[in-house]
Enzyme design. Structure first.
Site, PDB file in Angstrom:
ATOM      1  N   HIS A  85      50.746  49.491  16.074  1.00  0.00           N
ATOM      2  CA  HIS A  85      49.700  50.507  16.116  1.00  0.00           C
ATOM      3  C   HIS A  85      48.303  49.929  15.903  1.00  0.00           C
ATOM      4  O   HIS A  85      47.299  50.607  16.127  1.00  0.00           O
ATOM      5  CB  HIS A  85      49.970  51.590  15.063  1.00  0.00           C
ATOM      6  N   ASP A 126      47.773  52.233  21.145  1.00  0.00           N
ATOM      7  CA  ASP A 126      47.661  53.634  20.754  1.00  0.00           C
ATOM      8  C   ASP A 126      48.880  54.405  21.249  1.00  0.00           C
ATOM      9  O   ASP A 126      49.517  54.032  22.239  1.00  0.00           O
ATOM     10  CB  ASP A 126      46.397  54.262  21.340  1.00  0.00           C
TER      11      ASP A 126
END
Length: 434
Positions: free
Chosen positions: A406, A410
Site C-alpha cells: 500500500h 493504491d
C-alpha cells in the site's frame, strides 16, 4: 602426515557467508577427492561442497544451521603422505596444508553417536506375536497376562484379529480360549500394538525440528515482508467457462506441445494488462526510497518443494507464447524440486504468481515476495449455477486474489488491474489478438 584446511570458497554473488544445511561426513570419516562433504546455502540456492583432497576428517566448522564466513575453515582433513611429503591440492580449493604428526585434541570435533536400529530378526524375536510358547503381555484391563501355553482361539477369531490389527498375545481370555467378546473388550479398553480403540487417534511423540536452510530463509523473508510492507488484498470472481473451453480445445490439438494448465493463459493476461498499470510490475528499495518500475515482466512462480517454497523466475514472460510459458513453467518447477535450479533462476522476479492448484481454496491473501510490490493468486475453479439473463446456467467460476504494497500501490489501481485481467480471461479471444 599433513593437515589440510579447506576454506569455504566464494560460492555466490557478493555474499559474505553461507549456512551449513547438512554434513555428508563426520569427524573420523575417510573421504576421497571430489567426494561430497557438505551442503551450503547462499540466498536461495543450496550448493554441494566437495572435498579437494583425500584423507581423514579431523574437524568440522559447526553444526547445521550455523553460518560460515567466506574464506574461513570449513573442514580440516588429515592427508595421507605420498612418499616423504604430502601432496598439496590445487590452490583453487582455497585450502592450506600444514605439517602435523598429530592433531591436538582441541581440533578434533565431537562425533555424533548414531543410535543402533534393531535388526529385523531382533524385532521379530521381541514381538509377542512371533512367540507361540510362553509369553508375558498386557491384558484388556492393563494387567500382565502370563502365557504358559500357546494362544487358543478359533479360526474366525484369529481372522477377525488379523483384520483389526490386534495381537492376540495382548488379549486376556475370559475362559480357556479367546472369544469374540474378548476382542470386543480389548477394542473398548485395550492398548494394543498399532491399534487404537474406536474414537481415539494415534498420539504422536513431540518432535523438535530445527529451522535451518531454505526453511529459515523462508521464515526470515516472510517475517521481513510482513514487518515492512503494509499489505492489502483484493479478490474478484471471474467466469472462466469460455477460457476452460478454449484451453480444452488447445490441448486437444496440441500435438507434441506441452499440455496447457491455466497458468500460461493467466500469465498472458497479466502481461497484456500490466503496461497500463506499471506500478504493479515494480520493486521497492525502501532503504533508498526508490521504486523501480520494470518494463520487462520477470514472472516469479511460487513452487512447493520438499525443502519449502521456492520462486523460480520466467525471464521476459511478456515475449513468450502460451506453449513457451507452459514449457518454461514445467522446466523451472522440475529444477526447483530436484535442487538443480541455478541461482540466477531463483532471483530477479518483478511480480510473483502463486497457485495452490486444486487446493486453491475460495480466496487467498498471499504474502508479497519482497522487494516486489504485488503478488497474484488464482484460486480453485468451482462449477456453480449463475444467472445469464433470465436463465440459470452452469458456469465455471474462479476467484483471483491480489496482495499489494500500500506504500506503492493504491486500492483503485489494484482493483482496476484485476478488472482488466478479468476482461481478458472472460473473453479469451483477446489473449490471442494483436
Amino acid at each position: 602426515m599433513a593437515l589440510f584446511t579447506f576454506k569455504l570458497p566464494d560460492i555466490g554473488e557478493g555474499i559474505s557467508e553461507a549456512e551449513i544445511v547438512g554434513w555428508h561426513v563426520k569427524v573420523g570419516d575417510r573421504v576421497e577427492e571430489d567426494q561430497p562433504i557438505a551442503d551450503m546455502m547462499t540466498d536461495k540456492a543450496t550448493v554441494e561442497m566437495e572435498s579437494p583432497v583425500s584423507g581423514t576428517v579431523m574437524r568440522l566448522a559447526g553444526e547445521p544451521g550455523q553460518q560460515v564466513a567466506i574464506g574461513s575453515m570449513l573442514v580440516e582433513i588429515e592427508m595421507e603422505a605420498v612418499g616423504e611429503e604430502a601432496a598439496p591440492p590445487d590452490n583453487s580449493s582455497m585450502g592450506e596444508v600444514e605439517e602435523s604428526t598429530s592433531v591436538p585434541p582441541e581440533l578434533v570435533g565431537q562425533q555424533a553417536t548414531e543410535g543402533q536400529r534393531p535388526g529385523r530378526a531382533d524385532s521379530e524375536a521381541a514381538s509377542p506375536a512371533a512367540q507361540h510358547g510362553a509369553s508375558t503381555s498386557l491384558g484388556s484391563n492393563g494387567e500382565k497376562v502370563d502365557r504358559a501355553t500357546p494362544i487358543l482361539a478359533s479360526p474366525a477369531v484369529r481372522a477377525r484379529a488379523r483384520e483389526l490389527g490386534i495381537d492376540l498375545a495382548q488379549v486376556k481370555p475370559s475362559g480357556d480360549h479367546i472369544r469374540h467378546a474378548d476382542l470386543d473388550a480389548f477394542l473398548l479398553y485395550g492398548t494394543g500394538q498399532g491399534y487404537s480403540p474406536a474414537g481415539r487417534s494415534v498420539r504422536r511423540p513431540d518432535e523438535e525440528v530445527k529451522v535451518i536452510g531454505l526453511r529459515r530463509r523462508i521464515a526470515e523473508n516472510m517475517a521481513a515482508s510482513k514487518r515492512a510492507i503494509p499489505h492489502f488484498s483484493y479478490v474478484e470472481e471471474i467466469d472462466v467457462t469460455a477460457l476452460e473451453e478454449t484451453r480444452a480445445q488447445l490441448n486437444a490439438h496440441r500435438g507434441d506441445k506441452p499440455k496447457l494448465t491455466l497458468l500460461p493463459l493467466l500469465i498472458v493476461a497479466i502481461c497484456r494488462a500490466l503496461p497500463d498499470f506499471p506500478m504493479l510490475n515494480a520493486r521497492y528499495d525502501d532503504e533508498a526510497g526508490v521504486v523501480t518500475r520494470h518494463g520487462a515482466v520477470h514472472m516469479g512462480i511460487a513452487t512447493q518443494t520438499d525443502g519449502g517454497l521456492m520462486v523460480p523466475v520466467i525471464r521476459d514472460a511478456q515475449d513468450r507464447n502460451i506453449w513457451q510459458l507452459s514449457a518454461e513453467i514445467t522446466r523451472l518447477a522440475d529444477a526447483a524440486r530436484s535442487g538443480k535450479a541455478k541461482t540466477a533462476e531463483l532471483s530477479g522476479s518483478t511480480l510473483t504468481l502463486t497457485s495452490l492448484g486444486p487446493l486453491g481454496g475460495i480466496a487467498t491473501t498471499p504474502v508479497i515476495n519482497r522487494p516486489e510490490v504485488a503478488i497474484i493468486g488464482p484460486n480453485r475453479i468451482i462449477e456453480r449455477p449463475v444467472f445469464r439473463g433470465k436463465e440459470v446456467v452452469a458456469a465455471k467460476l474462479m476467484n483471483l486474489s491480489i496482495s499489494c504494497d500500500h506504500r506503492v500501490v493504491d486500492g483503485w489501481d489494484a482493483a482496476s488491474f484485476v478488472q482488466a485481467v478479468k476482461k481478458l480471461l472472460e473473453t479469451p479471444v483477446l489473449l490471442f489478438a494483436d
